[in-house]
Design an enzyme around this catalytic site. Structure first.
Site, PDB file in Angstrom:
ATOM      1  N   GLU A 159       0.827  -1.205   0.000  1.00  9.72           N
ATOM      2  CA  GLU A 159       0.000   0.000   0.000  1.00  9.72           C
ATOM      3  C   GLU A 159       0.860   1.252   0.000  1.00  9.72           C
ATOM      4  OE1 GLU A 159      -3.496   2.195   2.658  1.00  9.72           O
ATOM      5  OE2 GLU A 159      -2.806   0.172   3.162  1.00  9.72           O
ATOM      6  N   HIS A 205       6.677   9.191 -19.811  1.00  9.77           N
ATOM      7  CA  HIS A 205       6.439   7.992 -19.032  1.00  9.77           C
ATOM      8  C   HIS A 205       6.235   6.809 -19.962  1.00  9.77           C
ATOM      9  CE1 HIS A 205       4.851  10.663 -15.511  1.00  9.77           C
ATOM     10  NE2 HIS A 205       6.156  10.749 -15.673  1.00  9.77           N
ATOM     11  N   GLU A 232       3.852   4.766 -20.352  1.00 13.34           N
ATOM     12  CA  GLU A 232       2.548   4.659 -20.999  1.00 13.34           C
ATOM     13  C   GLU A 232       2.530   5.434 -22.316  1.00 13.34           C
ATOM     14  OE1 GLU A 232       1.726   4.605 -16.473  1.00 13.34           O
ATOM     15  OE2 GLU A 232       3.058   5.660 -17.866  1.00 13.34           O
ATOM     16  N   CYS A 273      -0.684   7.859 -14.141  1.00 12.69           N
ATOM     17  CA  CYS A 273      -0.976   9.164 -13.561  1.00 12.69           C
ATOM     18  C   CYS A 273      -2.102   9.805 -14.375  1.00 12.69           C
ATOM     19  CB  CYS A 273       0.262  10.051 -13.564  1.00 12.69           C
ATOM     20  SG  CYS A 273       0.837  10.520 -15.216  1.00 12.69           S
ATOM     21  N   CYS A 301      -1.090  10.737 -18.081  1.00 13.76           N
ATOM     22  CA  CYS A 301      -0.971   9.569 -18.961  1.00 13.76           C
ATOM     23  C   CYS A 301      -2.335   8.963 -19.250  1.00 13.76           C
ATOM     24  CB  CYS A 301      -0.057   8.521 -18.328  1.00 13.76           C
ATOM     25  SG  CYS A 301       1.690   8.970 -18.360  1.00 13.76           S
TER      26      CYS A 301
END
Length: 241
Positions: free
Chosen positions: A82, A118, A120, A148, A151
Site C-alpha cells: 500500500e 512515461h 505509458e 498518472c 498519462c
C-alpha cells in the site's frame, strides 16, 4: 516518495551505443537509423490523422526497454504494497497481438526514469510506431502502478482515435488513488473502453514467468499479496462504479 515524480528536467544523454541497444531490444524492425525517435516523427503521426494527440518528444535514452526484467528488480517494483516508498519508476510489461499470425505476438517491457515521457506514452511511439488502421490490435499491459492523470488522459485519447486498439491494463498498485484527478483519469480510461483491473496473485506468477529472468525458478509470492490485491481491487471498483 510517491511512485511517480513529475520532474520535467531533461537528463543527460546516454552513450550512443546504449541508445542503439535500447531501440534494438524493443523493436523487431530495424528501419530507424541509430534507433532515434525524433519529435518530428511524432508530429508527422499527428498530421496524418492516425493519432490526434499532442506530439511527444521521446529520445530513446529516456526510456529503458528490454525483453526480461531482473528478478530482484521485479520483486521490489511490482510488490503490491500500500505504501510504496522508494518505487519511483514505472515498469510496463506488454503483449501485442496485431491480428497477423505470421508476425506473432510482440512482447517486452519498458521502464521509465521520470525525467521525460512515461512508459505509458512511450509504448505507442516505440512499440507500435507503424500503426496500421486495417489491423486489429489486442494489447495487454502488466504495470507496476496505474497511470498518472496526464498519462490516463493521453491513453484515453489514443483509444478514442484508434478504435481498433483494445487495451487491457493490469496494475500491481494504484498510483495515488485517493487523489480526485487520479480517479478522474481512471474513469476516463474506463469510459474510453480500456479494461482496468488490479493484478491477482496468478497475474504476478504469469508476469514472472513471461517477463522476468527467472532461471526457471517459481515466484514465491509475499505473504500479504492476496490481501493487498483485494484492498486495491476494492478501491478500483469504488472508483469505477
Amino acid at each position: 516518495m510517491a511512485d511517480k515524480s513529475r520532474s520535467v528536467t531533461k537528463r543527460k544523454e546516454r552513450k550512443e551505443k546504449e541508445s542503439a541497444e535500447v531501440v534494438k531490444e524493443v523493436r523487431n524492425e530495424g528501419d530507424k537509423d541509430g534507433g532515434e525517435v525524433s519529435s518530428e516523427a511524432a508530429t508527422s503521426n499527428g498530421e496524418n490523422g492516425e493519432l490526434q494527440v499532442e506530439p511527444m518528444e521521446l529520445p530513446p535514452f529516456e526510456i529503458i526497454a528490454g525483453d526480461r526484467i531482473d528478478p530482484f528488480v521485479f520483486k521490489f517494483q511490482f510488490k503490491n504494497v500500500e505504501y510504496s516508498s522508494g518505487r519511483n519508476k514505472t515498469f510496463l510489461c506488454y503483449l501485442v497481438d496485431r491480428g497477423d499470425m505470421a508476425d506473432g505476438l510482440l512482447r517486452g517491457y519498458l521502464e521509465d526514469e521520470h525525467t521525460g515521457p512515461h512508459v505509458e506514452e512511450a509504448f505507442f511511439t516505440q512499440c507500435i510506431p507503424h500503426y496500421d488502421p486495417a489491423l486489429k490490435y489486442t494489447v495487454t499491459w502488466y504495470v507496476s502502478s496505474s497511470p498518472c492523470s496526464a498519462c490516463a488522459a493521453k491513453i484515453a485519447e489514443v483509444l478514442k482515435v484508434r478504435k481498433n486498439i483494445k487495451l487491457s491494463v493490469f496494475a500491481a498498485r494504484l498510483f495515488e488513488w485517493e487523489e480526485s484527478e487520479i480517479q478522474d483519469g481512471l474513469k476516463m480510461l474506463h469510459a474510453a473502453g480500456c479494461k482496468l483491473r488490479v493484478m491477482k496473485p496468478l497475474d504476478f506468477s504469469y508476469t514472472w514467468e513471461t517477463f522476468v529472468e527467472n532461471e526457471e525458478q517459481p515466484l514465491n509470492l509475499w505473504e500479504d499479496c492476496k490481501d493487498n490485491y483485494e484492498f486495491y481491487q476494492e478501491k478500483l471498483a469504488d472508483i469505477l462504479q
